[in-house]
Enzyme design. Structure first.
Site, PDB file in Angstrom:
ATOM      1  N   ASP A  44       1.493   6.603  -0.055  1.00 44.11           N
ATOM      2  CA  ASP A  44       0.753   5.516  -0.705  1.00 44.11           C
ATOM      3  C   ASP A  44       1.226   5.306  -2.140  1.00 44.11           C
ATOM      4  O   ASP A  44       1.462   6.265  -2.880  1.00 44.11           O
ATOM      5  CB  ASP A  44      -0.752   5.827  -0.712  1.00 44.11           C
ATOM      6  CG  ASP A  44      -1.406   5.366   0.574  1.00 44.11           C
ATOM      7  OD1 ASP A  44      -0.860   5.684   1.651  1.00 44.11           O
ATOM      8  OD2 ASP A  44      -2.456   4.687   0.496  1.00 44.11           O
ATOM      9  N   GLU A  98      -4.580  -9.015   4.578  1.00 51.12           N
ATOM     10  CA  GLU A  98      -5.181  -8.327   5.732  1.00 51.12           C
ATOM     11  C   GLU A  98      -6.239  -7.352   5.225  1.00 51.12           C
ATOM     12  O   GLU A  98      -5.913  -6.380   4.549  1.00 51.12           O
ATOM     13  CB  GLU A  98      -4.109  -7.551   6.512  1.00 51.12           C
ATOM     14  CG  GLU A  98      -4.691  -6.800   7.700  1.00 51.12           C
ATOM     15  CD  GLU A  98      -3.886  -5.573   8.123  1.00 51.12           C
ATOM     16  OE1 GLU A  98      -4.024  -5.149   9.279  1.00 51.12           O
ATOM     17  OE2 GLU A  98      -3.119  -5.020   7.305  1.00 51.12           O
ATOM     18  N   ASP A 136      -0.166  -6.742   3.480  1.00 49.44           N
ATOM     19  CA  ASP A 136      -0.529  -5.737   4.475  1.00 49.44           C
ATOM     20  C   ASP A 136      -1.552  -4.746   3.904  1.00 49.44           C
ATOM     21  O   ASP A 136      -1.446  -4.332   2.748  1.00 49.44           O
ATOM     22  CB  ASP A 136       0.750  -4.990   4.892  1.00 49.44           C
ATOM     23  CG  ASP A 136       0.495  -3.939   5.945  1.00 49.44           C
ATOM     24  OD1 ASP A 136      -0.014  -4.307   7.023  1.00 49.44           O
ATOM     25  OD2 ASP A 136       0.795  -2.753   5.696  1.00 49.44           O
ATOM     26  N   ASN A 159       0.820  -1.211   0.000  1.00 51.06           N
ATOM     27  CA  ASN A 159       0.000   0.000   0.000  1.00 51.06           C
ATOM     28  C   ASN A 159       0.856   1.263   0.000  1.00 51.06           C
ATOM     29  O   ASN A 159       0.477   2.277  -0.550  1.00 51.06           O
ATOM     30  CB  ASN A 159      -0.940   0.031   1.205  1.00 51.06           C
ATOM     31  CG  ASN A 159      -1.759   1.294   1.226  1.00 51.06           C
ATOM     32  OD1 ASN A 159      -2.563   1.535   0.327  1.00 51.06           O
ATOM     33  ND2 ASN A 159      -1.515   2.151   2.223  1.00 51.06           N
TER      34      ASN A 159
HETATM   35 CA    CA Z   1      -3.659   3.267  -0.749  1.00 53.33          CA
END
Ligand code: CA
Ligand code: CA
Ligand code: CA
Length: 587
Positions: free
Chosen positions: A248, A314, A278, A182
């Site tokens: 991000d 997750e 993750d 991410n």
């Molecule tokens: Ca993101």
């Protein structure tokens, strides 16, 4: 695998000879065969409920403990239904005295996790390890990756990691690593290059041809609702969902995808068996469909490189939301509904409410196959009870039954179908709540913080008063949480139906205290009976048939007995009596 099978057959032969030598009775005619029928899935050796196999020197209590079962050979299958141990390397075992856990320390403890020898039960018996992030990072937790092609120097060298992997392979332990996609660290060269490029751009428009890294992240000229952090000295802003220093990534970017493919291949080539993804819910925050698309791409890319790789994501959300993520065809999504102090397991064990009890557990477990199977018929549930983001389970309970409740809660996790996950230290009933650092405390090898291998823990961790003692104190206590865990995992490893079985909830004979599940795998049926109450309970199983045989038949026995105390369960003519907080496996 072949060597292991040979070993098991050899062990069975020795076991058979020992049983014969000790004069132990075989209770049914079907069991009076050769060792061959011991390895077939639908036959078993039943030792009598008397105590011939126990040396006279041992007292009656010990005899009773060993006579009821838990003596089956292990049925370890090399597939993706495993028992995983979540390890935070930083706090696990320090090999060089600087107080920070490292790979050499972890490698030195592998015999504790799994010694690779199925004839010993001095190890916990995990056959999977999930490593929290191990790549170079700026933080103690390492969820901000600076370099995806490296081992954080705090944890050791790449050679140390290779040694660790080789030792895991010897033991049949599959290693999956945290893959943080991410976001990266703001110190990652990709982000540094992109920011440098924007700083030198002046009023010009950016072009990925000049700086591909610009396309790796989500930048906007001017502040927006998602791009809230400024690139100093420019009009440009970037998205950082969790922290300004964790920008991000833009996972739609083709150059980035090529990079991620290379990173993934790099770790698979090092022998890693898969990935824990993750924060998959935040790839595109608030857009599950887009996230499923990303996972679909990632899964198909990984499975092309290694069809046996295992992927678990997750998605910290409600069950109906994370169920949808199985649409990506990834193997697993963590089953958050059962975890944490307010999850199905803990609330069932607390049993304070009419709506949270053994029935809740049974119906919820049975509902999973419809919930997940509709999205991916090959789904593998990923139950867990706590993880590094949650308070430690030992603190969930208070009162006289505190330890017993801590124990059976883990059985409710470990006896679920799928790949079950256990957070390091939970096998010792470690404590830790409040700030994140407290949830990641040093593994309690010893109560002496200066003992060999002990870690100092994260810098801002509070002093935590442990409730249940260290490994040193628990190892020799047959009723410790540690020894309970070992037995629970052993029973899971002895009965392959526990992890792989299709679940039927037998609601007519279950009640608020007792949950009865039937699990079917490879046409073989077993019963799991959980007594989630502080009193002994009896259930009438005489009307149930298993594999075409009535449970009241002498051929059906307790093959796994997981008890919180010295009392054991008994099964007579289909009438089962289970001590308080006891769990039995019957077939
Ligand atoms: Ca993101
Ligand atoms: Ca160290
Ligand atoms: Ca062993």
């Amino acid at each position: 695998m072949k060597a292991m099978k040979t070993k098991i057959v050899g062990l069975l032969l020795i076991l058979t000879m020992l049983l014969v030598a000790c004069g132990s009775k075989q209770t049914t005619a079907e069991n009076q065969g050769t060792s061959d029928n011991l390895v077939s899935s639908d036959s078993k050796t039943q030792t009598d409920t008397t105590t011939e196999t126990v040396s006279p020197a041992e007292n009656q209590e010990v005899s009773a403990l060993v006579s009821v079962g838990n003596n089956l050979p292990l049925q370890i299958i090399d597939d993706n239904y495993r028992t995983y141990y979540e390890v935070f390397v930083y706090s696990y075992c320090d090999s060089d005295g600087n107080g920070i856990g490292d790979f050499n320390g972890l490698t030195s403890k592998l015999d504790y996790i799994n010694d690779g020898d199925d004839t010993t039960d001095t190890d916990l018996g995990f056959n999977g390890i999930w490593l929290m992030p191990i790549m170079t990072s700026t933080t103690y937790h390492k969820y901000d990756v600076v370099d995806y092609y490296s081992i954080d120097p705090e944890y050791g060298t790449m050679d140390d990691f290779k040694t660790f992997m080789a030792e895991c392979n010897k033991r049949g332990i599959k290693v999956i690593i945290d893959m943080v996609l991410n976001h990266t660290s703001s110190k990652n060269q990709w982000f540094v290059s992109a920011c440098d490029y924007l700083k030198g751009l002046g009023d010009g428009e950016p072009d990925e041809k000049d700086c591909p890294y610009f396309g790796y992240y989500n930048f906007s000229k001017g502040k927006t609702s998602t791009c809230t952090y400024n690139v100093p000295g420019t009009e440009w802003y970037y998205e950082a969902k969790f922290w300004s220093e964790m920008p991000d990534l833009n996972l739609a970017n083709e150059n980035l995808r090529t990079e991620i493919t290379n990173i993934t291949k790099y770790w698979l080539d090092l022998g890693v068996g898969g990935f824990r993804l993750d924060a998959a819910k935040e790839y595109y925050s608030g857009n599950d469909t887009a996230n499923v698309d990303i996972l679909t791409w990632y899964n198909s890319m990984v499975k092309t490189l290694d069809p046996k790789a295992y992927i678990v994501a997750e998605v910290w959300s409600d069950v109906d939301t994370y169920a949808k993520y199985y649409g990506s065809q990834i193997d697993s999504v963590f089953d958050f509904e059962f975890a944490d102090s307010d999850g199905i397991i803990a609330t069932a064990v607390k049993g304070k409410s009419k709506t949270t009890n053994a029935i809740t557990y049974g119906t919820s477990v049975a509902a999973l196959s419809d919930k997940f199977g509709g999205f991916n018929k090959n789904y593998i549930d990923a139950p867990f009870y706590t993880n590094h983001d949650m308070a430690r389970s030992a603190g969930f309970y208070s009162g006289d039954e505190r330890v017993n409740q801590t124990k059976i809660a883990e059985a409710l996790n470990l006896f679920m179908s799928g790949s079950a996950f256990v957070y390091y230290g939970d096998e010792l009933g470690m404590k830790g709540a409040g700030k994140d650092e407290n949830k990641r405390a040093p593994m309690q090898w010893s109560t002496d913080a200066t003992a060999t291998g002990m870690c100092k823990g994260p810098l801002n961790m509070d002093t935590i008063k442990m409730l249940n003692g260290s490994l040193e104190t628990q190892q020799s206590d047959p009723l410790s949480i540690y020894n309970y865990f070992k037995t629970a995992i052993k029973i899971r490893n002895q009965n392959s139906e526990i992890a792989r079985g299709e679940v039927t909830y037998l609601k007519d004979i279950s009640n608020e205290s007792v949950c009865v599940l039937k699990k079917t795998y490879n046409s073989k049926e077993v019963l799991l009976v959980f007594n989630i109450a502080a009193q002994e309970n009896s259930v009438d199983l005489s009307q149930i048939t298993l594999n075409g045989v009535s449970v009241s038949d002498k051929a059906i026995a307790i093959e796994g007995d997981l008890e919180v105390g010295e009392e054991t369960a008994s099964l007579t003519a289909g009438q089962l009596t289970v001590p308080k907080y006891g769990v039995t496996v019957i077939w």
